[in-house]
Write an enzyme that holds these catalytic residues in place. Structure first.
Site, short mmCIF file in Angstrom:
data_model
loop_
_atom_site.label_atom_id
_atom_site.label_comp_id
_atom_site.label_asym_id
_atom_site.label_seq_id
_atom_site.Cartn_x
_atom_site.Cartn_y
_atom_site.Cartn_z
N GLU A 1 -10.19 35.54 3.50
CA GLU A 1 -9.79 35.04 4.56
C GLU A 1 -8.94 33.66 4.29
O GLU A 1 -7.85 33.31 4.78
CB GLU A 1 -10.55 34.59 5.69
CG GLU A 1 -10.40 34.08 7.05
CD GLU A 1 -11.58 34.18 7.75
OE1 GLU A 1 -11.99 35.17 8.29
OE2 GLU A 1 -12.27 33.02 8.30
N LYS B 1 -23.12 42.77 17.09
CA LYS B 1 -22.90 43.34 15.74
C LYS B 1 -23.57 44.96 15.73
O LYS B 1 -22.92 45.62 14.96
CB LYS B 1 -23.59 42.48 14.54
CG LYS B 1 -22.83 41.34 14.21
CD LYS B 1 -22.91 40.79 12.85
CE LYS B 1 -22.34 39.45 12.83
NZ LYS B 1 -20.69 39.62 12.29
N CYS C 1 -23.90 31.17 15.30
CA CYS C 1 -24.97 32.54 14.96
C CYS C 1 -26.39 31.96 15.08
O CYS C 1 -27.11 32.79 15.50
CB CYS C 1 -24.68 33.20 13.76
SG CYS C 1 -23.27 34.12 13.57
N GLU D 1 -5.46 34.78 2.89
CA GLU D 1 -4.84 35.32 3.96
C GLU D 1 -4.15 33.90 4.81
O GLU D 1 -3.05 34.24 4.99
CB GLU D 1 -5.72 35.83 5.07
CG GLU D 1 -5.02 36.58 6.11
CD GLU D 1 -5.87 37.31 7.12
OE1 GLU D 1 -7.07 37.43 6.96
OE2 GLU D 1 -5.27 37.78 8.08
N GLU E 1 -20.19 46.40 16.96
CA GLU E 1 -19.08 46.35 16.09
C GLU E 1 -19.54 47.35 14.79
O GLU E 1 -18.35 47.93 14.31
CB GLU E 1 -19.52 44.81 15.20
CG GLU E 1 -18.23 44.77 14.26
CD GLU E 1 -18.82 43.34 13.39
OE1 GLU E 1 -19.82 43.24 13.19
OE2 GLU E 1 -17.79 42.53 13.05
N SER F 1 -7.40 36.84 12.04
CA SER F 1 -7.57 37.41 10.45
C SER F 1 -7.87 38.69 10.58
O SER F 1 -8.72 39.10 11.13
CB SER F 1 -8.74 36.73 9.78
OG SER F 1 -9.25 37.26 8.44
N GLU G 1 -13.68 52.49 13.26
CA GLU G 1 -12.63 51.98 12.03
C GLU G 1 -13.48 51.30 10.89
O GLU G 1 -12.84 50.82 9.77
CB GLU G 1 -11.47 51.16 12.58
CG GLU G 1 -11.83 49.80 12.99
CD GLU G 1 -12.20 49.74 14.57
OE1 GLU G 1 -12.58 50.85 14.89
OE2 GLU G 1 -12.24 48.59 15.05
N CYS H 1 -15.01 36.68 12.36
CA CYS H 1 -16.22 37.19 12.06
C CYS H 1 -17.28 37.40 13.05
O CYS H 1 -18.49 38.11 13.10
CB CYS H 1 -16.98 36.48 10.97
SG CYS H 1 -16.29 34.67 10.93
FE1 HC0 Z 1 -23.39 35.09 11.66
FE2 HC0 Z 1 -21.73 36.17 9.83
S1 HC0 Z 1 -22.12 34.06 9.99
S2 HC0 Z 1 -21.29 36.13 12.08
O1 HC0 Z 1 -22.15 33.52 12.63
O2 HC0 Z 1 -18.77 35.25 9.31
O3 HC0 Z 1 -24.26 37.02 13.50
O4 HC0 Z 1 -25.72 34.28 10.96
O5 HC0 Z 1 -24.08 37.42 9.66
O6 HC0 Z 1 -21.16 39.12 9.36
O7 HC0 Z 1 -22.10 35.82 6.93
C1 HC0 Z 1 -23.96 36.37 12.64
C2 HC0 Z 1 -24.96 34.66 11.20
C3 HC0 Z 1 -23.44 36.38 10.20
C4 HC0 Z 1 -21.29 37.99 9.64
C5 HC0 Z 1 -21.80 36.06 7.95
C6 HC0 Z 1 -19.95 35.59 9.53
#
Ligand code: HC0
Ligand code: SF4
Length: 574
Positions: free
Chosen positions: A278, A357, A503, A281, A360, A318, A365, A298
């Protein structure tokens, strides 16, 4: 300030306080149910009733302002009886299968019912028609458990500015759910799970994937690799009664090894990898007139939000996959090669503080090497359950270390990803050194830390002015995007996380009772655990991670190489 008397105690508080807050300030905990600080202050459930001398009837303390000279009683027979009847009435229209309930022993209604000494439900009658929805990969809704408190409605509407959930119908037929009772998967829900965290009961919960993971572990032909997100270590301890913000990295690793995973890695390694991809990028876009501002990608809840609401910004995202997806793709390619394992026999499990997630990882893809990058995603809460199922005495575990081979090293930059501002700070630590062309002393960027909804800074890096912003919670993301759209603000780089706090307070983290939320900012406490881990690590900048350097040398070539693109980057859909 005003002075009043609560249960014979003189209390002096600011005049904009409610009775509930005033009582809390002197250690009197009035029970609540629908109340949730800053989110749901509507006085609907009437559990927080108190007696005010001279007032007619009992009053809901969570919305009633204090006044000079007020005399309040919070614990008379009249008050207790009224609260009891209120809860009995709620219970009469509630699916009371507590023993087999998803939230058994972790339910605010159950605790209240115990506390009020409710041993039977006097009025048994008809029940409101119930709806059950488990169509999505992330969220299950069971309205037979819903108590119509409105906490989820207002999180989704006010904190996230999305508004999927609402009160449907009227009177006895009232339900809370998406309009017309459609599935969450047919509404523009981003699966952030903030509604789950707000729910006091089990009306909303994650789609559980525990059984899939047990099956993989028990299959001798499958090599099961688990990875843990940065924020999990800051929350998991709460599932075992530890104080909010206790960092349990070592115990978590020990528990995962006992559960039988073949390899235990940290998503932080891939967070470092993300910064390499990233960061480059961003540099490429800045130096070659690419689309700016670039926005982090993310947080899958944020990605869905952008796809649904701001398709005009998809080119700003990104192209990097989120770290755990990158990790999966690397495990099924580089790691598989190194260990001579056929990737089709590898099962990757991600332990995440996130419900989005799950969806996701199921996106078609997300197959870097022809196989699903990640086969199952469990929330922090689900991991807690697995550990309990296995009867592991978590608090007594001695610390253990992540596996060290190939993908085991991680930096402080990776750890702080889990708090709002962390991805930005991690990126700056690397981008600044590339632009300055030398090692930098000061690597802490305080301007992007903390829980303010939108954080901004302007930095001079290698003689170039770089403007950045950080937003967390989709309401704040909307605010920033609108400012960019109108031309009011210009940035080079924006970090967006779908949940307020990042997170650490994701939709898959342990639920904290609303009463505790009155006293603790969970976002701050859990973030501290991550910043603390950052300071004790040997490496604190992603590009100095020796195993990342080796991964590029041996396998990927350069950041943003063709191979890196195939495995680690993705695209988005309007
Ligand atoms: Fe997160 Fe991650 S930091 S999104 O905020 O970027 O869920 O903890 O795992 O994939 O590394 C969440 C937290 C993750 C991812 C990482 C990112
Ligand atoms: Fe709203 Fe998020 Fe819950 Fe979906 S998951 S209903 S977007 S709070």
């Amino acid at each position: 300030k005003v002075t009043l008397t609560i249960d014979n105690i003189k209390v002096e508080v600011p005049k904009d306080y409610t009775i509930l807050q005033a009582a809390k300030s002197v250690g009197i905990n009035i029970p609540t149910l629908c109340y949730m600080k800053d989110v749901n202050e509507i006085g609907a459930c009437r559990v927080c009733l108190v007696e005010i001398q001279g007032a007619r009837g009992l009053q809901a303390s969570c919305v009633h302002p204090v006044a000079e000279g007020m005399i309040i009683k919070t614990n008379t027979k009249k008050v207790r009886d009224a609260r009891k009847s209120t809860v009995e009435l709620i219970l009469s229209n509630h699916n009371r299968e507590c023993l087999t309930c998803f939230r058994n022993k972790n339910c605010e209604l159950q605790s209240l019912s115990e506390e009020l000494n409710i041993t039977e439900v006097p009025f048994e009658g008809a029940k409101t028609e119930a709806f059950f929805d488990n169509k999505s990969h992330s969220i299950v809704r069971d309205s037979s458990k819903c108590i119509l408190c409105g906490r989820c409605v207002n999180v989704c509407k006010n904190v996230q500015d999305i508004g999927i959930l609402e009160f449907n119908n009227r009177g006895f037929k009232t339900t809370v759910g998406p309009a017309f009772e459609v599935s969450m998967s047919d509404a523009p829900c981003i699966y952030c799970g903030q509604c789950i965290v707000a729910c006091p009961v089990a009306a909303l919960r994650e789609k559980e994937d525990i059984e899939k993971v047990w099956e993989a572990i028990e299959n001798p032909n499958i090599h099961v690799v688990v990875q843990t997100a940065p924020a999990v270590r800051a929350g998991l301890g709460e599932e075992f009664g530890l104080p909010i913000g206790t960092r349990v990295t070592g115990k978590m690793v020990a528990a995962l090894k006992r559960l039988g995973f073949d390899k235990v890695y940290d998503t932080n390694f891939a967070a470092d990898l993300t910064i390499m991809e990233e960061g480059h990028e961003l540099l490429h876009r800045i130096q070659n007139g690419g689309t700016l501002p670039m926005i982090t990608s993310c947080s899958p809840g944020w990605i869905r939000f952008c796809e649904f609401n701001y398709p005009e910004f998809l080119d700003n995202l990104s192209t990097c996959k989120s770290p755990h997806q990158m990790m999966g793709a690397i495990i099924k390619s580089y790691y598989a090669e190194k260990n001579n394992i056929d990737p089709k026999n590898i099962f990757v499990v991600s332990i995440m503080p996130c419900t989005s997630k799950k969806t996701e990882s199921a996106r078609p893809e997300m197959k870097g090497n022809g196989y699903r990058d990640v086969d199952a995603v469990l929330t922090t809460r689900e991991l807690g359950k697995m550990i309990k199922q296995a009867r592991i005495d978590f608090n007594k575990l001695a610390d253990e270390q992540f596996d060290q081979d190939y993908l085991g090293e991680y930096t402080g930059a990776g750890v702080i990803f889990g708090a709002t501002g962390g991805v930005m700070e991690a990126a700056l630590r690397t981008v600044a050194e590339v632009l300055e062309g030398k090692e930098l002393e000061n690597i802490e960027y305080n301007a992007v830390r903390g829980v303010e909804g939108v954080k901004e800074a302007e930095l001079t890096l290698g003689g170039m002015k770089v403007k950045i912003a950080v937003a967390h919670g989709t309401a704040m993301a909307r605010k920033v995007l609108e400012m960019v759209k109108s031309g009011e603000k210009e940035y080079h780089f924006i970090e967006v996380m779908g949940c307020s706090g990042g997170c650490v307070t994701g939709g898959g983290q342990p639920q904290v009772p609303a009463q505790t939320l009155m006293e603790v900012d969970v976002r701050v406490e859990r973030a501290k655990a991550l910043y603390e881990e950052d300071t004790v690590l040997e490496f604190r900048k992603s590009h100095t991670n020796p195993q990342i350097i080796k991964l590029y040398e041996e396998f990927l070539g350069k950041p943003n190489s063709h191979k890196a693109h195939e495995l680690l980057h993705t695209h988005y859909f309007a």
